[in-house]
Design a protein around this motif. Sequence first.
Motif, short mmCIF file in Angstrom:
data_model
loop_
_atom_site.label_atom_id
_atom_site.label_comp_id
_atom_site.label_asym_id
_atom_site.label_seq_id
_atom_site.Cartn_x
_atom_site.Cartn_y
_atom_site.Cartn_z
N GLN A 153 -4.06 -0.84 -13.08
CA GLN A 153 -3.11 -1.63 -12.29
C GLN A 153 -3.15 -1.25 -10.82
O GLN A 153 -2.90 -2.07 -9.95
N LEU A 154 -3.41 0.03 -10.54
CA LEU A 154 -3.49 0.53 -9.18
C LEU A 154 -4.87 1.11 -8.92
O LEU A 154 -5.49 1.67 -9.83
N LEU A 155 -5.32 0.98 -7.69
CA LEU A 155 -6.60 1.55 -7.27
C LEU A 155 -6.36 2.57 -6.17
O LEU A 155 -5.51 2.37 -5.29
N TYR A 156 -7.11 3.67 -6.25
CA TYR A 156 -6.98 4.74 -5.26
C TYR A 156 -8.14 4.68 -4.27
O TYR A 156 -9.31 4.60 -4.67
N ASP A 157 -7.80 4.75 -2.99
CA ASP A 157 -8.80 4.75 -1.92
C ASP A 157 -8.85 6.17 -1.36
O ASP A 157 -7.90 6.63 -0.70
N SER A 158 -9.96 6.88 -1.59
CA SER A 158 -10.06 8.27 -1.15
C SER A 158 -10.14 8.38 0.37
O SER A 158 -9.77 9.41 0.94
N GLN B 67 0.85 -1.18 0.00
CA GLN B 67 0.00 0.00 0.00
C GLN B 67 0.89 1.24 0.00
O GLN B 67 1.87 1.31 0.74
N TYR B 68 0.56 2.19 -0.85
CA TYR B 68 1.35 3.41 -0.99
C TYR B 68 0.51 4.60 -0.54
O TYR B 68 -0.52 4.91 -1.14
N ASP B 69 0.96 5.27 0.52
CA ASP B 69 0.24 6.43 1.04
C ASP B 69 0.68 7.67 0.28
O ASP B 69 1.88 7.97 0.17
N LEU B 70 -0.26 8.41 -0.26
CA LEU B 70 0.02 9.64 -0.99
C LEU B 70 0.06 10.82 -0.02
O LEU B 70 -0.90 11.06 0.72
N ILE B 71 1.17 11.54 -0.04
CA ILE B 71 1.30 12.76 0.75
C ILE B 71 1.39 13.91 -0.25
O ILE B 71 2.45 14.17 -0.84
N LEU B 72 0.28 14.57 -0.49
CA LEU B 72 0.20 15.62 -1.49
C LEU B 72 0.51 16.96 -0.85
O LEU B 72 -0.27 17.49 -0.05
N THR C 112 -8.46 6.58 2.67
CA THR C 112 -7.11 6.49 3.25
C THR C 112 -6.08 7.26 2.44
O THR C 112 -4.92 7.35 2.84
N GLN C 113 -6.49 7.80 1.27
CA GLN C 113 -5.58 8.52 0.36
C GLN C 113 -4.34 7.68 0.06
O GLN C 113 -3.20 8.10 0.22
N SER C 114 -4.61 6.45 -0.38
CA SER C 114 -3.52 5.51 -0.64
C SER C 114 -3.78 4.76 -1.94
O SER C 114 -4.91 4.70 -2.44
N LEU C 115 -2.70 4.17 -2.47
CA LEU C 115 -2.77 3.35 -3.68
C LEU C 115 -2.48 1.91 -3.31
O LEU C 115 -1.64 1.63 -2.44
N SER C 116 -3.15 0.99 -3.98
CA SER C 116 -2.90 -0.44 -3.77
C SER C 116 -3.05 -1.16 -5.10
O SER C 116 -3.72 -0.67 -6.02
N TRP C 117 -2.42 -2.31 -5.22
CA TRP C 117 -2.46 -3.06 -6.46
C TRP C 117 -3.84 -3.70 -6.66
O TRP C 117 -4.45 -4.19 -5.71
N ASN C 118 -4.27 -3.69 -7.89
CA ASN C 118 -5.59 -4.23 -8.25
C ASN C 118 -5.46 -5.72 -8.54
O ASN C 118 -4.87 -6.12 -9.55
N ILE D 53 9.04 -2.28 -3.60
CA ILE D 53 9.61 -1.51 -4.69
C ILE D 53 9.02 -0.10 -4.65
O ILE D 53 7.81 0.07 -4.51
N ALA D 54 9.88 0.89 -4.79
CA ALA D 54 9.42 2.28 -4.70
C ALA D 54 8.66 2.68 -5.96
O ALA D 54 9.03 2.31 -7.07
N LEU D 55 7.60 3.43 -5.77
CA LEU D 55 6.84 4.03 -6.86
C LEU D 55 6.96 5.55 -6.75
O LEU D 55 7.02 6.11 -5.66
N TYR D 56 6.97 6.19 -7.92
CA TYR D 56 7.07 7.64 -7.98
C TYR D 56 5.81 8.20 -8.63
O TYR D 56 5.36 7.68 -9.65
N VAL D 57 5.25 9.24 -8.03
CA VAL D 57 4.01 9.83 -8.51
C VAL D 57 4.27 11.30 -8.86
O VAL D 57 4.67 12.09 -8.00
N ASP D 58 4.09 11.66 -10.12
CA ASP D 58 4.21 13.04 -10.57
C ASP D 58 2.83 13.60 -10.86
O ASP D 58 1.97 12.90 -11.43
N TYR D 59 2.62 14.85 -10.48
CA TYR D 59 1.34 15.49 -10.78
C TYR D 59 1.56 16.98 -11.01
O TYR D 59 2.60 17.54 -10.63
N CYS D 60 0.60 17.61 -11.66
CA CYS D 60 0.66 19.04 -11.97
C CYS D 60 -0.30 19.80 -11.08
O CYS D 60 -1.33 19.27 -10.64
#
Length: 416
Positions: free
Chosen positions: A46-51, A2-7, A53-59, A83-90
């Motif tokens: 491939q990934l699902l977002y849970d609003s 599970q990958y927690d997004l810190i925006l 918990t604001q996290s990503l997990s594999w589908n 394995i590390a994942l990188y998230v880029d956004y605008c």
Amino acid sequence: DQYDLILENTPLFFDDADQGKWLQYLKIYDDNYNYYSVGISGVEYQLLYDSATQSLSWNAEFDKFQDYWGTQIELPAMVEPNIALYVDYCTNTSWNSTIMLDYQNIDYNTIQLTYNFDYSLYPQYEEWYGEIINNNESDYKITQYYLESFNSYTDNDTYSHIFDIDYDLGQDFLNLSLFKIIGFYYNNTNITIASDGVDYDINFDFATKNLTIVDLNPINGNLSQFFTIIAILNFTSGPISSYTVIEFTNYFNQTYLSSIESTFYDFVYTSFEQTSKYNFIFTATPEYNSFESSNYTRNTDLVYTEAFNTQDEFNLYSFDQPQTDTSVREVNGQTEYKQEIDFSTDYKDEALKEDKDITYIITRYGIAEADNPLNIIWYRIIQDFQEHEETTYDPIINQKNTKWFELDYYDVFMTP
């Protein structure tokens, strides 16, 4: 996993009525530059977002065989655990991010920006018939930078550095100023050396190109505590530069980016030319050339050694006496070493008429081992390799060729 997004900032379309819209504009990838899709639900992601918990997990239901233009292709499977994942956004201000052109000596007047290959963009300053014009409706502004580094190995609280620039700072540069001074410690950390009247006092004389730094606070150590000091000048345009930065204006944003969604994938094409600091003029003809051989060698020890006059089976001058300079200093009871190794080779091949002059310059920094002071731990090594090669060719004499003739294709193929 599970990958927690810190925006830290709000992504584009994050507050849109379509809760999954902003996810379509994310770029998610791993260290191997495999890219992954994300959504709220569905087997195509491939990934699902849970609003919640604001996290990503594999589908687990992801169907890795996708239909692409009528062809079944296999997308990358889920990565291995940990394995590390990188998230880029605008964000709404991403358009204002600077563009760095990491090239030396870019000619300011040759920089051209084109939006979507359709619209030419205009800089803040333009040259018209030898006069610099300030364009009030400019699409971007250009800032050029020039930097030099130096060291202070003395324990004095004052150090002066004269910039190695063969131009007049007041006449040949537009809007030049001292941008920043950065001090790098031996542990790779750094600070900005600013003229604050408390720790440092800085004076820069444009006429003499002399930069003087005065350490006002003896408690924080003198300037010799820095591994290297980098001074950076910035200006609008100049004959030399280390790199160039482009920044878009509000006028560009209002003119071309009024619709964020429709212009999200638009692009700007950049072109420029580089100039050379020096010009070389030489003459070379079959009978005469302006180049002469030199007896100079960087390694003075080789002049008096027989090894310099002998060659091995590969026609390589062999010697093992590089010129080495070592400096030692004591910092807080710790012995530190700086060593420069200057090593040159001269390679000749009479058959191929090749002459190569190769120079290796190695600079390394080390500290004495605590348990064994005779053993030096080299923690930083910088290698500079320079090669100069000349090749000459002998002309072919008495070359024989058949006389020129040409077939008349019209008569051969077209006449009856």
